[in-house]
Design a protein around this motif. Structure first.
Motif, PDB file in Angstrom:
ATOM      1  N   ARG A 145       0.802  -1.215   0.000  1.00 49.77           N
ATOM      2  CA  ARG A 145       0.000   0.000   0.000  1.00 49.77           C
ATOM      3  C   ARG A 145       0.838   1.270   0.000  1.00 49.77           C
ATOM      4  O   ARG A 145       0.392   2.333  -0.383  1.00 49.77           O
ATOM      5  CB  ARG A 145      -0.908   0.034   1.223  1.00 49.77           C
ATOM      6  CG  ARG A 145      -1.959  -1.052   1.203  1.00 49.77           C
ATOM      7  CD  ARG A 145      -2.922  -0.864   2.358  1.00 49.77           C
ATOM      8  NE  ARG A 145      -3.854  -1.973   2.420  1.00 49.77           N
ATOM      9  CZ  ARG A 145      -4.877  -2.123   1.601  1.00 49.77           C
ATOM     10  NH1 ARG A 145      -5.096  -1.217   0.658  1.00 49.77           N
ATOM     11  NH2 ARG A 145      -5.673  -3.156   1.699  1.00 49.77           N
ATOM     12  N   THR A 146       2.052   1.148   0.478  1.00 47.87           N
ATOM     13  CA  THR A 146       2.839   2.368   0.665  1.00 47.87           C
ATOM     14  C   THR A 146       3.931   2.539  -0.384  1.00 47.87           C
ATOM     15  O   THR A 146       4.583   3.558  -0.440  1.00 47.87           O
ATOM     16  CB  THR A 146       3.508   2.370   2.053  1.00 47.87           C
ATOM     17  OG1 THR A 146       4.156   1.120   2.221  1.00 47.87           O
ATOM     18  CG2 THR A 146       2.473   2.571   3.143  1.00 47.87           C
ATOM     19  N   GLU A 147       4.111   1.527  -1.197  1.00 42.95           N
ATOM     20  CA  GLU A 147       5.179   1.617  -2.173  1.00 42.95           C
ATOM     21  C   GLU A 147       4.640   1.295  -3.542  1.00 42.95           C
ATOM     22  O   GLU A 147       3.676   0.565  -3.676  1.00 42.95           O
ATOM     23  CB  GLU A 147       6.268   0.598  -1.825  1.00 42.95           C
ATOM     24  CG  GLU A 147       7.666   1.185  -1.780  1.00 42.95           C
ATOM     25  CD  GLU A 147       8.698   0.111  -1.482  1.00 42.95           C
ATOM     26  OE1 GLU A 147       9.732   0.113  -2.136  1.00 42.95           O
ATOM     27  OE2 GLU A 147       8.441  -0.729  -0.603  1.00 42.95           O
TER      28      GLU A 147
END
Ligand code: GDD
Ligand code: MN
Length: 399
Positions: free
Chosen positions: A104-106
């Motif tokens: 989700r963050t990368e």
């Protein structure tokens, strides 16, 4: 959401029930550092908005693995696509050993592949695109070549599903632009690898080779090239494939990725050549400095006495060299204070600068010929100064 693997229909060995496709659960119980190699093959498939392609891809990959009697898992690494990917993988996981890892963050193809590999349990790792550009039926061949080599040669460290060896093709409507683009990109990587298709996103390697790779920091798309170079893979085999146009959806390879590729190449050259790459860069900067020197000198000569003009021009070039070396050649050390570095740089260059100045000014004042050819005298000064710097460094600094 845990899944069951359908083992009934065939005699193929099947991986123990895979974990889950849940997106909110930790990606995997197998921690990155402790990945246990318990099965033959992990196929890592990076995805971004490929929900339409996965129902075609997974069964085909699984079928070819089963036919080769390979115990396997398929790891889909998705970067939080806003399509049906999660639902599709859940459904597929009822029948096939699919694991979905959602980040989700990368975002990014290369880091997604690394992420998948770190969670893989296979002794062999295969990477392929989700869009069916890469033929699933070739997966076992890639795996086998790691042990048996290509056409029964010696074992390979790295195997590529290649468009550019005999028998490999790309689909007709690939377009001239993309073809030229791909060829130029390949040419630029030639000093790093002799592979014909090092840009490929379809490849296989042993998990120990992956773990041996040092300092992985790819930017952009060329994760295969990154792994080949950083793992020091020497024996690279290539299996011909037909690279098909993607089944559904559009490519995510943008102009930005092409520029990323150039930055990526810069890093790889530095990794491979170390100090030598820095020396080449240093000399390249030095030659631009020489042009600055001579230009400044021509102008200063009109304004002031020769000896002062020569000294000022040398100082200008030195500052220029400093700025560029700091920006490019030694970019990693830019955290140190610039002022401090500048003083040390000038001190280090001082002897060469004095020789440069003495030769230039001496020749011009003492030899009548150089009265007419002041820039030539300056050029000889630069050469003498550089040679002096080199000998000094060679004898004293880098003994
Ligand atoms: N997780 C994740 N994150 N996956 C991504 C991302 C991302 O940011 N970007 C792309 N992918 C996935 C796609 O969903 C697809 O499965 C695969 O990576 C390849 O992306 P494409 O968009 O289909 O790339 P391509 O067809 O233009 O490029 C292919 O051919 C090149 C050689 O011509 C790839 O195989 C490249 O790696 C290869 O260099
Ligand atoms: Mn594609």
């Amino acid at each position: 959401m845990s899944t069951d693997v359908n083992t009934s229909a065939t005699s193929a060995k099947v991986a123990p029930p895979p974990t889950s496709t849940g997106v909110n659960t930790p990606a995997s119980p197998v921690s990155p550092d402790a990945a246990v190699e318990t099965i033959d093959v992990s196929v890592v498939v990076p995805t971004y908005c490929e929900a339409e392609n996965l129902p075609e891809l997974i069964p085909q990959v699984w079928k070819s693995l089963q036919e080769a009697e390979l115990e396997a898992e398929i790891i889909v690494v998705d970067d939080n696509s806003q399509d049906e990917t999660v639902a599709v993988c859940d459904r597929l996981a009822e029948t096939y050993p699919v694991r979905l890892l959602v980040r989700r963050t990368e975002r990014g193809l290369s880091s997604a592949v690394i992420h998948g590999m770190r969670h893989a349990r296979g002794r062999t790792l295969v990477v392929m695109d989700a869009d069916l550009s890469h033929p699933p039926e070739k997966v076992p061949e890639l795996v086998a070549a790691l042990h048996d080599g290509v056409t029964a040669g010696e074992p390979c460290d790295f195997v590529i599903g290649s468009r550019y060896v005999r028998g490999g093709t790309t689909d007709e409507d690939w377009g001239l632009f993309r073809w030229v683009n791909s060829k130029v990109a390949t040419l630029l990587a030639w000093p790093l690898t002799s592979a014909r298709d090092p840009m490929a996103g379809f490849f296989a390697l042993r998990s120990e080779t992956f773990r041996a790779a040092e300092r992985l920091d790819p930017i952009g798309y060329k994760i295969g090239l990154e792994l080949m170079v950083k793992s020091g893979s020497r024996r690279v085999g290539e299996i011909p494939i037909r690279f098909r146009d993607r089944l559904h959806g559009t490519s995510k390879l943008t102009l930005k990725e092409q520029l990323n590729y150039l930055r990526h190449l810069g890093r790889l050259y530095k990794f491979r050549l170390g100090t030598l790459a820095q020396l080449a860069q240093f000399l390249a900067v030095g030659s631009t400095g020489m042009i600055v020197d001579l230009c400044c000198y021509s102008v200063f000569l009109l304004l002031m006495p020769l000896s002062v003009a020569r000294a000022l021009a040398i100082w200008a070039a030195m500052s220029w060299n400093f700025a560029f070396n700091r920006r490019f050649t030694f970019a990693e050390s830019r955290r140190d204070s610039a002022g401090r570095q500048y003083v040390f740089f000038c001190l280090a260059c001082l002897f060469g600068a004095v020789v440069n100045w003495a030769v230039s000014v001496g020749l011009t004042n003492l030899v009548p010929f150089f009265q007419e050819w002041k820039l030539l005298a300056a050029l000889l000064g630069v050469i003498a100064g550089t040679a002096f710097n080199f000998v000094l460094s060679h004898r004293l600094v880098f003994r």
